[in-house]
Design an enzyme around this catalytic site. Structure first.
Site, PDB file in Angstrom:
ATOM      1  N   SER A  18      52.129 -11.621  15.904  1.00 40.50           N
ATOM      2  CA  SER A  18      52.635 -12.875  16.161  1.00 40.50           C
ATOM      3  C   SER A  18      53.092 -12.755  17.693  1.00 40.50           C
ATOM      4  O   SER A  18      52.750 -12.162  18.344  1.00 40.50           O
ATOM      5  CB  SER A  18      53.962 -12.917  15.618  1.00 40.50           C
ATOM      6  OG  SER A  18      53.888 -12.769  14.310  1.00 40.50           O
TER       7      SER A  18
ATOM      8  N   ASN B 110      54.795  -1.961  16.704  1.00 35.87           N
ATOM      9  CA  ASN B 110      55.179  -1.758  17.970  1.00 35.87           C
ATOM     10  C   ASN B 110      56.493  -1.828  18.525  1.00 35.87           C
ATOM     11  O   ASN B 110      57.276  -2.323  17.686  1.00 35.87           O
ATOM     12  CB  ASN B 110      54.220  -2.877  18.606  1.00 35.87           C
ATOM     13  CG  ASN B 110      54.032  -2.578  20.127  1.00 35.87           C
ATOM     14  OD1 ASN B 110      54.218  -1.425  20.676  1.00 35.87           O
ATOM     15  ND2 ASN B 110      53.551  -3.730  21.039  1.00 35.87           N
TER      16      ASN B 110
ATOM     17  N   LYS C  93       6.232 -58.628  -9.173  1.00 38.41           N
ATOM     18  CA  LYS C  93       7.368 -57.812  -9.344  1.00 38.41           C
ATOM     19  C   LYS C  93       7.322 -56.500  -9.886  1.00 38.41           C
ATOM     20  O   LYS C  93       7.871 -55.636  -9.285  1.00 38.41           O
ATOM     21  CB  LYS C  93       8.132 -58.592 -10.866  1.00 38.41           C
ATOM     22  CG  LYS C  93       8.624 -60.021 -10.354  1.00 38.41           C
ATOM     23  CD  LYS C  93       9.268 -60.761 -11.481  1.00 38.41           C
ATOM     24  CE  LYS C  93       8.277 -60.748 -12.802  1.00 38.41           C
ATOM     25  NZ  LYS C  93       7.294 -61.784 -12.769  1.00 38.41           N
TER      26      LYS C  93
ATOM     27  N   SER D 128      12.568 -64.180 -16.064  1.00 35.52           N
ATOM     28  CA  SER D 128      13.801 -64.914 -16.229  1.00 35.52           C
ATOM     29  C   SER D 128      13.889 -66.139 -15.216  1.00 35.52           C
ATOM     30  O   SER D 128      14.601 -66.244 -14.180  1.00 35.52           O
ATOM     31  CB  SER D 128      14.653 -63.806 -15.590  1.00 35.52           C
ATOM     32  OG  SER D 128      14.436 -63.261 -14.312  1.00 35.52           O
TER      33      SER D 128
END
Lengths: 306, 640
Positions: free
Chosen positions: B31, B164, B472, B540
């Site tokens: 830390s 430490n 197509k 179609s």
């Protein structure tokens, strides 16, 4: 058939060698137009030697670039041309024309402006001129505090700016070589080498060095407590200064009026290595440009200095 | 100055000439204010790696920024960047070098500040050992757990718990043991091979280079003694052979070698090896180096391999031992540590650098993220900066890898942001996944979306309408083959395959034509539900029929493609000889002749065939699809 090659180098140096070769190959395979900055010194010598090994039996897949400030030792220039010839590599030499026009020099302009225009600016201009997208440099992490935090692949945004707050994390050996247009990468294949490693490798591999690293009687003046070699007549003597001949050598080479010599009798590599082990001062001690203030190297690096 | 150095340095005289000296890479973590930098500064100083001029500058700096009064502040020696010195914290990884007669050391000094977890992982990725600093007064903190977990996640097997500032708790054995017990309580789950706890004072050099007589109750090694002797010998050479190809070495037509560094194992000329991805094998002919051919090369060596056969090998390929190959897959599970401000998002495209490849990839799922303070698993949809999660990763193409615990080189990767190129994450592969395990396991009802995720793209129906002979089917075929080549799942429906099967009961009367289209629409919808891109090529002619089909689909799923070819062109082409028959009166109700064609007026795509080739028409359609979000999940390469 083949035999096991016993390297005349330690396992430790072999590891360093392998790491540097891996880095160089990664650059050659990943960038379109890399270049190797060749500054003639001992680190450049090792770097070039490693590059020749990395691509063997192919030729070096990139050129060398020397940024010539016009104030290098004459011995350095001779060495440079000899090396280009010996290794059969393409050598580009660039001098900042703006600096020439304004007659920038370390004597009248001062070390800081000279370094800024003739080295830092010159390097950026040369990189832009040739459109290099990656540039190898011979810097080592053990040289100086801010270099200890430098990445191996160090990203520079457009304009060659180094932002120490915003460096790419570098994990394992997965180097991130991706850049956008205009951005560049500086690559430091000798990052994990120490000064002692450089000398031991130079000795083991018989790499040519500039004679100035070895002791010889040379003309020097004492200035601000430093020994400066008067390499030619361009360097005027200050009142009271006298040129004397002393046995000197250099630990680090740059522009001659800015490079301090050390008094030494070490005239072989063995002597240099022995002297260095006993030494109590760092190699950059002789670099006049570093000593202005403690964070000056970091400043120069942000501006684009190698 | 209260330095105990004069007698201490004798044991640590630098002598790098010893050939068999080994290397230890370690990192320090802890830390803020635990004294990491002080510890490294002390190691460097006491092993004579601090030079006089650096010491002078240190003394100057100590007076200016130091926190140790009149004493030298060793932390200032290693806190390199100006801002760090002013703020008194280390904010980046710094590498330090020192050596003793026994070993060379590379130290990664990594920050303890909470928001800089990524830097610690960076330092840990190449380290064999971690020194975890604990302030004897504060004991085990959340950051202690965090750093220990990251160390274990990155494969570190050896830990030193440096308790430490032991001087500040009066060298109390009880306190030391209390901390050690608390540490072991959670560290036992982390799989370390060795945990060595040492009570010390970095500032005063106690139990650093020599044992201190102030702690007679401690009978373990001092720090340097342990660092010099801990057994971390690499076992890479004993693992199966792996080498990633970095660079193809081709100086002339007579030489073709593959340059790279051997990740693991040993190889000799005559050995068989395989290219993991393609499975092609050959026999090693030569191991080329600038110093001559080798008869053997081990892990860690940079070499150029020449094979007996001309097999296909490129940069990014992995050579492997044929009996112990890596996994080859396009998906795996991995722990990912996120290292950038913008969170990791599921399904967002990233680049992964794995070996020497950049591969488009995305995280398909975050199984859980790990609370690094409690080590508990939590649900997550994203990973924020410094978060770690177990993720499922999907690559755009199969790639060779190993699990990280088996091989640190071939089991790790980085994630790169595709826009900024920033290194955004680091990953450690836990296991390969096949496609099936990729799918969300809790999701019991497999729906359209799940199938689309599995396929790596959304699905849609392309409805190609136009006169007979307008092109197509030709165009649809080209589109299908282009998409298929890029790994996109397709299906084609046209009059031929429908009328001969599903609709063979139908004729050409108006009612049959409507029923024909209705059935085709329903089948197309099933294919879209199956996650497929379905192309329907049907004349179609009636707008109402096409509207009926359109209504079956959700927004964005239906593309009406009008193949707009002039009638004269169709009659001239007449690929099936139908116009000839119709013009002779042999076919009744033929669209365009005796039956109307209602051209669409709001088709998503209009293809004018008199201005382009069929391939160009297919290209136009694919471009339009790519502009939609149909392929937004897709991370393959369109350029092939």
């Amino acid at each position: 058939m083949s035999n096991i090659i016993t390297y005349p180098v330690s396992d430790h140096l072999k590891r360093l060698e392998a790491e540097s070769i891996e880095i160089m190959r990664e650059v050659a395979a990943s960038f379109e137009n890399p270049v190797m900055l060749y500054s003639i010194g001992k680190d450049s010598g090792v770097m070039l030697h490693l590059a020749m090994k990395a691509f063997y039996p192919s030729k070096l897949p990139f050129p060398l670039l020397h940024v010539d400030t016009r104030w290098k030792f004459a011995d350095m220039i001779r060495h440079r041309d000899m090396i280009a010839e010996k290794y059969g590599v393409k050598l580009l030499v660039y001098t900042n024309p703006e600096g020439v026009e304004r007659n920038i020099n370390p004597i009248d302009s001062g070390s800081s402006l000279h370094t800024q225009i003739m080295k830092t600016e010159a390097l950026k201009k040369a990189l832009d001129l040739y459109g290099f997208d990656a540039a190898f440099g011979g810097a080592r992490r053990d040289e100086e505090k801010s270099r200890a935090k430098e990445r191996i692949f160090s990203f520079r945004s457009a304009g060659h700016v180094w932002d120490p707050r915003n460096q790419r994390p570098e994990l394992w050996n997965h180097y991130n070589t991706r850049i956008n247009k205009g951005e560049t990468i500086r690559v430091f294949p000798l990052s994990n080498w120490t000064e002692l490693d450089i000398w031991e490798y130079t000795r083991a591999e018989n790499i040519p060095i500039v004679p100035l690293y070895l002791s010889a009687p040379r003309p020097v003046v004492k200035r601000s407590g430093m020994l400066i070699m008067r390499d030619d007549e361009r360097m005027p003597l200050n009142p009271g200064e006298e040129v004397e001949i002393r046995n000197i050598r250099f630990r680090s080479l740059g522009c001659y009026p800015l490079s301090a010599a050390v008094e030494s009798e070490a005239d072989t590599l063995d002597d240099i290595i022995a002297e260095m082990r006993a030494s109590r001062s760092s190699e950059r001690q002789g670099r006049l440009i570093d000593s202005d203030e403690s964070a000056s190297m970091e400043k120069k690096k942000k501006e684009g200095y190698f | 100055m209260s330095l105990e150095t004069a007698t201490l340095t004798a044991t640590a005289v630098t002598n790098a000439a010893a050939t068999e000296k080994s290397l230890l890479r370690f990192l320090t973590c802890g830390s803020v204010d635990d004294g990491k930098s002080t510890l490294i500064g002390r190691l460097l100083y006491d092993t004579k790696l601090i030079f006089d001029d650096q010491l002078q500058s240190l003394e100057r700096d100590s007076k200016k920024h130091g926190t140790t009064g009149e004493d030298i502040d060793f932390a200032l020696l290693v806190d390199g960047l100006e801002a760090e010195r002013q703020q008194g914290i280390t904010i980046d990884v710094a590498y330090r070098f020192f050596s003793t007669p026994k070993r060379s050391f590379i130290v990664a000094d990594t920050p303890g500040h909470e928001q800089y977890t990524r830097n610690m992982a960076t330092g840990a990725s190449n380290a064999d050992l971690a020194i975890i600093l604990i302030d004897a007064r504060k004991g085990v903190l959340p950051q202690t757990r965090r750093h220990s977990f990251i160390a274990s996640l990155l494969g570190i097997k050896h830990v030193v718990v440096a308790v430490n500032k032991i001087d500040l708790v009066d060298y109390d054995q009880g306190r030391f043991e209390e901390i050690l017990t608390a540490y072991r309580e959670f560290a036992d789950q982390l799989g370390f091979t060795s945990i060595q706890a040492i009570p010390l004072s970095a500032r005063f050099g106690q139990n650093m280079i020599t044992r201190s007589d102030l702690m007679p109750w401690y009978d373990g090694p001092c720090l340097l003694e342990h660092l010099e002797s801990v057994d971390v010998e690499s076992v890479d050479a004993q693992k199966p052979f792996r080498m990633g190809v970095q660079w193809v070495n081709r100086p002339n037509l007579d030489f073709r070698g593959f340059s790279g560094t051997i990740h693991s194992g040993v190889i000799r000329p005559g050995d068989e090896l395989v290219v993991a991805g393609s499975g092609k094998s050959s026999v090693l002919k030569r191991i080329v180096t600038a110093d001559g051919d080798l008869s053997e090369a081990r892990a860690g060596t940079a070499v150029t391999l020449v094979l007996n056969d001309e097999i296909d090998v490129a940069r990014g390929d992995t050579f492997a031992h044929p009996q112990a190959r890596p996994e080859v897959s396009d998906s795996f599970a991995a722990h990912i540590l996120w290292m950038t401000d913008e969170a990791l998002q599921v399904d967002r495209p990233y680049l992964i650098k794995l070996g020497h490849n950049y591969i488009p990839a995305r995280v398909t799922r975050i199984e859980h993220k790990i609370n690094i303070n409690t080590l508990e698993h939590e649900g997550a949809h994203k990973l924020d900066l410094n978060e770690i999660g177990l993720c499922h990763v999907r690559l755009s193409s199969p790639t060779a890898f190993d699990a990280y615990e088996l091989n640190r080189h071939t089991g790790s990767f980085i994630l790169i942001d595709r826009f900024t190129n920033a290194t955004a994450g680091a990953g450690m592969i836990t296991q390969g996944l096949n496609r099936a395990t990729h799918v969300h396991r809790q999701d019991l009802t497999v729906g359209k979306q799940a199938r689309q995720e599995l396929n790596g793209h959304k699905s849609a129906a392309l409805w190609l309408t136009g006169l007979s002979g307008s092109g197509k089917s030709t165009i649809a075929n080209l589109v299908v083959s282009e998409l298929h080549a890029r790994g996109i799942r397709t299906m084609m429906l046209d009059g031929d395959n429908i009328r001969h099967g599903l609709n063979k009961d139908l004729g050409f009367a108006d009612a049959d034509r409507v029923e024909n289209i209705r059935r085709v629409g329903e089948v197309a919808k099933l294919f879209v539900d199956a996650g497929t891109v379905v192309l329907c090529s049907f004349i179609s002619p009636f707008a109402s029929d096409r509207q009926m089909v359109r209504d079956l689909f959700e927004d964005g799923e239906f593309f009406e493609v009008f193949i707009d070819t002039p009638l004269e062109d169709c009659i001239n082409r007449d690929p099936k000889g139908l116009y000839a028959k119709a013009l002779k009166g042999e076919i009744k109700n033929f669209t365009g002749l005796d039956s109307p064609y209602e051209a669409p007026d709001n088709a998503e795509i209009v293809v004018k065939t008199e201005r382009m080739t069929a391939a160009e028409a297919a290209g136009q359609i694919i471009e339009r699809l790519r502009a939609s979000d149909l392929f937004s999940m897709y991370d393959g390469d369109w350029s092939i």
